[in-house]
Design an enzyme around this catalytic site. Structure first.
Site, PDB file in Angstrom:
ATOM      1  CE1 TYR A  77       0.682  -9.354   2.207  1.00  0.00           C
ATOM      2  CE2 TYR A  77       2.324  -7.691   1.672  1.00  0.00           C
ATOM      3  CZ  TYR A  77       1.036  -8.154   1.600  1.00  0.00           C
ATOM      4  OH  TYR A  77       0.079  -7.435   0.923  1.00  0.00           O
TER       5      TYR A  77
ATOM      6  CB  THR B 270      -0.945   0.001   1.223  1.00  0.00           C
ATOM      7  OG1 THR B 270      -1.637  -1.245   1.266  1.00  0.00           O
ATOM      8  CG2 THR B 270      -1.957   1.133   1.155  1.00  0.00           C
TER       9      THR B 270
ATOM     10  NE  ARG C 185      -1.303  -5.788  -4.330  1.00  0.00           N
ATOM     11  CZ  ARG C 185      -1.229  -4.693  -5.072  1.00  0.00           C
ATOM     12  NH1 ARG C 185      -0.217  -4.526  -5.913  1.00  0.00           N
ATOM     13  NH2 ARG C 185      -2.157  -3.754  -4.992  1.00  0.00           N
TER      14      ARG C 185
ATOM     15  CE1 TYR D 143       7.498 -11.441 -14.704  1.00  0.00           C
ATOM     16  CE2 TYR D 143       9.796 -12.013 -14.362  1.00  0.00           C
ATOM     17  CZ  TYR D 143       8.734 -11.785 -15.210  1.00  0.00           C
ATOM     18  OH  TYR D 143       8.901 -11.913 -16.563  1.00  0.00           O
TER      19      TYR D 143
ATOM     20  CB  ILE E 118      -1.360  -5.728   8.051  1.00  0.00           C
ATOM     21  CG1 ILE E 118      -0.504  -6.194   9.242  1.00  0.00           C
ATOM     22  CG2 ILE E 118      -0.646  -4.620   7.284  1.00  0.00           C
ATOM     23  CD1 ILE E 118       0.853  -6.762   8.861  1.00  0.00           C
TER      24      ILE E 118
END
Length: 294
Positions: free
Chosen positions: A133, A45, A138, A107, A203
Site C-alpha cells: 500500500y 479509513t 500520508r 513518519y 480499494i
C-alpha cells in the site's frame, strides 16, 4: 476476490468511542447485498492509527465473524516498525482472512532499501497474501516502481494499492512485473482512469455509501465497457472530491450516519467532528449522486 470494488471499511463506534457491533454488522450486510468484492478491515479509513493493537485485532476478527464467509476480508496490517507489522500479520495466520494490506512505514521515511527490507521481512514471516500500500501523502515516503518490482518476486506479495493519484505509475509498474501482479487504485477520483490503463480495481472510500455504484463501475470497466462505467462515475465525481475535503474518515463517517448505515459518526482524537462547511458540500454531492443506499 482481489479485483473489482473493494471497500476500505469505516470502523463504526458508539457515542463513547467503543466499537459498535450492530453498525458493523449492518455495514457488512450492505456490502454483501451490493456485491462488493471484498472488505478491507482496519485500514486507514478504518482508523488504524487510533486503535490499540488489541482493538485492531478485535475489529478484524469481529468483521470475520459477522461476515461468516460470505465476503472475503482483507486485514490492514501495516506499521512503521517492521517487527510490529510482522507481529500483527502473524496474529491473523489461519484466521480465515483472505490477505493483508500493508502500508509503507510512516513518519520515519525509510529509503527504498529500507522499504524493500521491511516488506521482504514481512513476506518471509507469513504465507498470507500481501498487498503493498503506497500512499505518500500520508506516510511521507514513496514506494517506487523499481522497488515494487523487486518485491513482486516474492510469491506472497501479490499486488499493490497505488494511492499516489499518479496515473503514469501504472505503466511504469506494469513494465517491471509479471502480468498476474495486481494493480489496485487507492484513489477514488482517478480509479476509473486507473482501470482503463490496466488496473484491476479499487480499494474505495466512496464504496462505503455507494457500494452498488462502485461495484457497477468496476464491473463495466473490467469488461471494457467504459461508456457505461463513466456514465455512473460521472454522478460520483463530486462525492469522490467531497470525501477528502477534510481528512479521511471524517466526511465518510458523517455521511454513513446521515444515510442510516451507522448509528454514530464518533471519531477518536486527534480526529475532530466535521465542519458545517464540509457538510454542505457533502449534502450537495450526495444529492447529485442520487444514490439508492438500501
Amino acid at each position: 476476490m482481489f479485483k473489482g470494488s473493494i471497500v476500505a471499511l469505516i470502523t463504526p463506534m458508539d457515542e463513547k468511542g467503543q466499537i459498535c457491533r450492530s453498525s458493523l454488522e449492518r455495514l457488512i450486510n450492505y456490502h454483501i447485498i451490493n456485491k462488493t468484492k471484498a472488505i478491507v478491515s482496519v485500514g486507514t479509513t478504518g482508523e488504524s492509527a487510533t486503535l490499540s493493537q488489541e482493538e485492531h485485532v478485535h475489529v478484524v476478527m469481529l468483521t470475520l465473524e459477522l461476515a461468516d464467509k460470505r465476503i472475503p476480508i482483507i486485514a490492514g496490517t501495516g506499521a512503521n516498525a517492521t517487527t510490529e507489522a510482522i507481529s500483527l500479520t502473524k496474529r491473523f495466520e489461519k484466521s480465515g482472512i483472505a490477505g493483508c494490506l500493508t502500508v509503507t512505514p510512516y513518519y520515519n521515511r525509510p529509503t527504498q532499501e529500507g522499504l524493500y527490507q521491511h516488506f521482504k521481512a514481512i513476506a518471509e514471516n507469513t504465507e498470507l497474501p500481501q498487498i503493498l500500500y503506497n500512499v505518500p501523502s500520508r506516510t511521507g515516503c514513496d514506494l517506487l516502481p523499481e522497488t515494487v518490482a523487486k518485491l513482486a518476486q516474492f510469491k506472497n506479495i501479490i499486488g499493490i494499492k497505488e494511492a499516489t493519484g499518479d496515473l503514469s505509475r501504472i505503466n511504469k509498474i506494469k513494465e517491471l512485473v509479471k502480468s498476474d501482479f495486481l494493480l489496485i487504485s487507492g484513489d477514488d477520483g482517478t480509479a476509473l482512469d486507473f482501470m482503463q490503463l490496466g488496473g484491476q480495481g479499487v480499494i474505495s472510500v466512496t464504496a462505503n455509501i455507494a457500494a452498488k455504484e462502485m461495484m457497477q463501475i468496476c464491473s463495466y470497466a473490467l469488461k471494457g465497457d467504459f461508456i457505461k462505467a463513466r456514465s455512473i462515475n460521472k454522478r460520483l465525481v463530486l462525492l469522490h472530491e467531497a470525501l477528502f475535503i477534510e481528512p479521511n474518515p471524517i466526511p465518510i463517517k458523517w455521511l454513513a450516519k446521515k444515510v442510516g448505515l451507522i448509528k454514530n459518526d464518533t471519531l477518536r482524537l486527534p480526529m475532530t467532528p466535521i465542519l458545517d462547511s464540509t457538510r454542505l458540500q457533502l449534502e450537495k454531492a450526495i444529492q447529485y449522486a442520487n444514490l439508492k443506499i438500501l
